[in-house]
Design a protein around this motif. Structure first.
Motif, PDB file in Angstrom:
ATOM      1  N   SER A 177     -45.642  -1.729  -8.248  1.00  0.00           N
ATOM      2  CA  SER A 177     -45.191  -2.353  -7.004  1.00  0.00           C
ATOM      3  C   SER A 177     -44.135  -1.503  -6.288  1.00  0.00           C
ATOM      4  O   SER A 177     -43.044  -1.280  -6.812  1.00  0.00           O
ATOM      5  CB  SER A 177     -44.614  -3.743  -7.298  1.00  0.00           C
ATOM      6  OG  SER A 177     -44.021  -4.296  -6.141  1.00  0.00           O
ATOM      7  N   VAL A 178     -44.460  -1.050  -5.100  1.00  0.00           N
ATOM      8  CA  VAL A 178     -43.521  -0.259  -4.303  1.00  0.00           C
ATOM      9  C   VAL A 178     -42.292  -1.076  -3.898  1.00  0.00           C
ATOM     10  O   VAL A 178     -41.162  -0.578  -3.980  1.00  0.00           O
ATOM     11  CB  VAL A 178     -44.223   0.316  -3.058  1.00  0.00           C
ATOM     12  CG1 VAL A 178     -43.210   1.015  -2.143  1.00  0.00           C
ATOM     13  CG2 VAL A 178     -45.309   1.303  -3.477  1.00  0.00           C
ATOM     14  N   PRO A 179     -42.442  -2.340  -3.439  1.00  0.00           N
ATOM     15  CA  PRO A 179     -41.254  -3.133  -3.092  1.00  0.00           C
ATOM     16  C   PRO A 179     -40.284  -3.297  -4.265  1.00  0.00           C
ATOM     17  O   PRO A 179     -39.067  -3.259  -4.068  1.00  0.00           O
ATOM     18  CB  PRO A 179     -41.848  -4.487  -2.673  1.00  0.00           C
ATOM     19  CG  PRO A 179     -43.219  -4.157  -2.190  1.00  0.00           C
ATOM     20  CD  PRO A 179     -43.689  -3.058  -3.088  1.00  0.00           C
ATOM     21  N   ASN A 182     -38.375  -0.070  -4.669  1.00  0.00           N
ATOM     22  CA  ASN A 182     -37.335   0.051  -3.650  1.00  0.00           C
ATOM     23  C   ASN A 182     -36.145  -0.845  -3.960  1.00  0.00           C
ATOM     24  O   ASN A 182     -35.003  -0.518  -3.603  1.00  0.00           O
ATOM     25  CB  ASN A 182     -37.898  -0.307  -2.270  1.00  0.00           C
ATOM     26  CG  ASN A 182     -38.949   0.681  -1.797  1.00  0.00           C
ATOM     27  OD1 ASN A 182     -38.971   1.830  -2.230  1.00  0.00           O
ATOM     28  ND2 ASN A 182     -39.830   0.244  -0.916  1.00  0.00           N
ATOM     29  N   LEU A 183     -36.404  -1.962  -4.616  1.00  0.00           N
ATOM     30  CA  LEU A 183     -35.349  -2.900  -4.960  1.00  0.00           C
ATOM     31  C   LEU A 183     -34.506  -2.407  -6.133  1.00  0.00           C
ATOM     32  O   LEU A 183     -33.290  -2.626  -6.171  1.00  0.00           O
ATOM     33  CB  LEU A 183     -35.966  -4.266  -5.312  1.00  0.00           C
ATOM     34  CG  LEU A 183     -34.997  -5.413  -5.614  1.00  0.00           C
ATOM     35  CD1 LEU A 183     -34.191  -5.765  -4.373  1.00  0.00           C
ATOM     36  CD2 LEU A 183     -35.769  -6.622  -6.123  1.00  0.00           C
ATOM     37  N   ILE A 184     -35.132  -1.716  -7.100  1.00  0.00           N
ATOM     38  CA  ILE A 184     -34.455  -1.351  -8.341  1.00  0.00           C
ATOM     39  C   ILE A 184     -33.997   0.108  -8.386  1.00  0.00           C
ATOM     40  O   ILE A 184     -32.892   0.401  -8.844  1.00  0.00           O
ATOM     41  CB  ILE A 184     -35.372  -1.648  -9.547  1.00  0.00           C
ATOM     42  CG1 ILE A 184     -35.601  -3.176  -9.651  1.00  0.00           C
ATOM     43  CG2 ILE A 184     -34.770  -1.115 -10.843  1.00  0.00           C
ATOM     44  CD1 ILE A 184     -36.507  -3.585 -10.784  1.00  0.00           C
ATOM     45  N   LEU A 185     -34.841   1.028  -7.882  1.00  0.00           N
ATOM     46  CA  LEU A 185     -34.485   2.443  -7.954  1.00  0.00           C
ATOM     47  C   LEU A 185     -33.590   2.857  -6.790  1.00  0.00           C
ATOM     48  O   LEU A 185     -33.662   2.300  -5.697  1.00  0.00           O
ATOM     49  CB  LEU A 185     -35.753   3.306  -7.943  1.00  0.00           C
ATOM     50  CG  LEU A 185     -36.730   3.112  -9.105  1.00  0.00           C
ATOM     51  CD1 LEU A 185     -37.901   4.080  -8.964  1.00  0.00           C
ATOM     52  CD2 LEU A 185     -36.046   3.292 -10.448  1.00  0.00           C
ATOM     53  N   LYS A 186     -32.753   3.849  -7.042  1.00  0.00           N
ATOM     54  CA  LYS A 186     -31.892   4.380  -5.992  1.00  0.00           C
ATOM     55  C   LYS A 186     -32.721   5.145  -4.973  1.00  0.00           C
ATOM     56  O   LYS A 186     -33.801   5.657  -5.302  1.00  0.00           O
ATOM     57  CB  LYS A 186     -30.847   5.319  -6.602  1.00  0.00           C
ATOM     58  CG  LYS A 186     -29.772   4.614  -7.424  1.00  0.00           C
ATOM     59  CD  LYS A 186     -28.801   5.626  -8.005  1.00  0.00           C
ATOM     60  CE  LYS A 186     -27.705   4.943  -8.804  1.00  0.00           C
ATOM     61  NZ  LYS A 186     -26.792   5.931  -9.434  1.00  0.00           N
ATOM     62  N   PRO A 187     -32.237   5.248  -3.729  1.00  0.00           N
ATOM     63  CA  PRO A 187     -32.960   6.017  -2.702  1.00  0.00           C
ATOM     64  C   PRO A 187     -33.170   7.456  -3.156  1.00  0.00           C
ATOM     65  O   PRO A 187     -32.264   8.093  -3.690  1.00  0.00           O
ATOM     66  CB  PRO A 187     -32.016   5.951  -1.493  1.00  0.00           C
ATOM     67  CG  PRO A 187     -31.221   4.702  -1.705  1.00  0.00           C
ATOM     68  CD  PRO A 187     -31.029   4.589  -3.190  1.00  0.00           C
ATOM     69  N   GLY A 188     -34.374   7.966  -2.938  1.00  0.00           N
ATOM     70  CA  GLY A 188     -34.676   9.339  -3.313  1.00  0.00           C
ATOM     71  C   GLY A 188     -35.207   9.497  -4.723  1.00  0.00           C
ATOM     72  O   GLY A 188     -35.718  10.563  -5.078  1.00  0.00           O
ATOM     73  N   MET A 189     -35.086   8.457  -5.547  1.00  0.00           N
ATOM     74  CA  MET A 189     -35.574   8.530  -6.916  1.00  0.00           C
ATOM     75  C   MET A 189     -37.063   8.201  -6.963  1.00  0.00           C
ATOM     76  O   MET A 189     -37.516   7.270  -6.295  1.00  0.00           O
ATOM     77  CB  MET A 189     -34.804   7.560  -7.813  1.00  0.00           C
ATOM     78  CG  MET A 189     -33.335   7.905  -7.993  1.00  0.00           C
ATOM     79  SD  MET A 189     -33.118   9.499  -8.816  1.00  0.00           S
ATOM     80  CE  MET A 189     -31.326   9.625  -8.825  1.00  0.00           C
ATOM     81  N   GLU A 190     -37.808   8.955  -7.747  1.00  0.00           N
ATOM     82  CA  GLU A 190     -39.248   8.757  -7.842  1.00  0.00           C
ATOM     83  C   GLU A 190     -39.627   8.116  -9.179  1.00  0.00           C
ATOM     84  O   GLU A 190     -38.987   8.379 -10.198  1.00  0.00           O
ATOM     85  CB  GLU A 190     -39.975  10.100  -7.691  1.00  0.00           C
ATOM     86  CG  GLU A 190     -39.732  10.767  -6.340  1.00  0.00           C
ATOM     87  CD  GLU A 190     -40.415  12.121  -6.251  1.00  0.00           C
ATOM     88  OE1 GLU A 190     -41.031  12.531  -7.259  1.00  0.00           O
ATOM     89  OE2 GLU A 190     -40.330  12.752  -5.185  1.00  0.00           O
ATOM     90  N   ILE A 191     -40.674   7.302  -9.158  1.00  0.00           N
ATOM     91  CA  ILE A 191     -41.102   6.595 -10.357  1.00  0.00           C
ATOM     92  C   ILE A 191     -41.630   7.554 -11.421  1.00  0.00           C
ATOM     93  O   ILE A 191     -41.547   7.274 -12.629  1.00  0.00           O
ATOM     94  CB  ILE A 191     -42.180   5.533 -10.005  1.00  0.00           C
ATOM     95  CG1 ILE A 191     -42.442   4.606 -11.199  1.00  0.00           C
ATOM     96  CG2 ILE A 191     -43.446   6.203  -9.541  1.00  0.00           C
ATOM     97  CD1 ILE A 191     -41.259   3.771 -11.610  1.00  0.00           C
ATOM     98  N   ASN A 192     -42.157   8.702 -11.003  1.00  0.00           N
ATOM     99  CA  ASN A 192     -42.715   9.653 -11.965  1.00  0.00           C
ATOM    100  C   ASN A 192     -41.688  10.099 -12.997  1.00  0.00           C
ATOM    101  O   ASN A 192     -42.032  10.419 -14.131  1.00  0.00           O
ATOM    102  CB  ASN A 192     -43.284  10.880 -11.242  1.00  0.00           C
ATOM    103  CG  ASN A 192     -44.561  10.559 -10.498  1.00  0.00           C
ATOM    104  OD1 ASN A 192     -45.256   9.613 -10.835  1.00  0.00           O
ATOM    105  ND2 ASN A 192     -44.866  11.333  -9.471  1.00  0.00           N
ATOM    106  N   GLY A 193     -40.426  10.116 -12.593  1.00  0.00           N
ATOM    107  CA  GLY A 193     -39.377  10.568 -13.488  1.00  0.00           C
ATOM    108  C   GLY A 193     -39.126   9.644 -14.662  1.00  0.00           C
ATOM    109  O   GLY A 193     -38.579  10.072 -15.692  1.00  0.00           O
ATOM    110  N   ILE A 194     -39.490   8.368 -14.523  1.00  0.00           N
ATOM    111  CA  ILE A 194     -39.221   7.421 -15.610  1.00  0.00           C
ATOM    112  C   ILE A 194     -40.494   6.745 -16.125  1.00  0.00           C
ATOM    113  O   ILE A 194     -40.421   5.786 -16.893  1.00  0.00           O
ATOM    114  CB  ILE A 194     -38.206   6.339 -15.176  1.00  0.00           C
ATOM    115  CG1 ILE A 194     -38.750   5.518 -13.986  1.00  0.00           C
ATOM    116  CG2 ILE A 194     -36.860   6.948 -14.842  1.00  0.00           C
ATOM    117  CD1 ILE A 194     -37.889   4.313 -13.661  1.00  0.00           C
TER     118      ILE A 194
END
Length: 217
Positions: A177-179, A182-194
């Protein structure tokens, strides 16, 4: 060599991520260290003062130390590798990153500044606090039942199951879920990293939930 991408481990301050939980990505414009939940760091050439071999234990504990000037990042940044630290440094040099004195493109610069301003931890502080608070509240239900004599196993019960299910659900939503991202990750952070961390966390919660379900109350 336009870009190198190496898989290994990382240490940021006192936090450590073992292999293969970290990825080092270097091109002429940026050096990025993706270390799953312990941090996602990105540097411009001007942010780096030096990169040097670092050895804790020969073969098993060796890598490179990234010396930098970014105020929001921990001073101790290490990338662990099973290969030769000297060889890795030569690969980084071949990208042209360390000698690149030219301004990086404006769009890349904005992304770097945004990431650095937010710090290395990929999750918003408010989101992390909320998740931990809900986790503890759910476990509190079992603790209260235990002290009331309602069950003998501490603290394994419906509260623990709900807490594990909650963490599993949050991890799943972060992946799909993209929303929620956006709610949990900091701006600029990508999901691939975690992603690897989230898959591991989901596996652990499923195993623990199953164990609690069949554990005698």
């Amino acid at each position: 060599m336009e870009e190198i991408r190496e898989t290994g481990g990382a240490r940021i301050g006192m936090a450590n991520a073992t292999w293969p939980m970290a990825t080092l990505i270097v091109n002429r414009q940026t050096l990025q260290l993706k270390a799953s939940i312990i941090g996602d760091l990105v540097f411009r050439p001007s942010d780096i003062t030096s990169i040097e071999p670092y050895t804790l234990i020969p073969v098993l504990g060796q890598g490179i130390k990234i010396n930098h000037t970014v105020p929001g990042y921990n001073a101790k940044v290490i990338f662990w590798t099973f290969g030769s630290p000297e060889t890795l440094i030569r690969k980084i040099e071949q990208t042209g990153f360390l000698v690149n004195a030219n301004p990086i493109p404006a769009d890349v610069a904005v992304k770097v500044v945004t990431a650095q301003t937010g710090g290395s931890f990929p999750v918003k502080k408010s989101a992390a606090i909320a998740v931990l608070l809900i986790w503890n509240i759910l476990f509190l239900y079992d603790i209260i039942r235990f002290f009331n004599g309602e069950h003998k196993r501490f603290p394994l019960g419906i509260g623990a199951q709900l807490a594990l299910a909650f963490v599993f659900l949050i991890s799943l939503l972060l992946l799909i879920s993209v929303p929620v991202r956006n709610l949990i990750l900091k701006p600029g952070m990508e999901i691939n990293g975690i992603k690897s961390f989230l898959f591991l966390l989901m596996l652990i919660t499923v195993i623990m939930f199953t164990a609690i379900s069949i554990f005698p109350k």
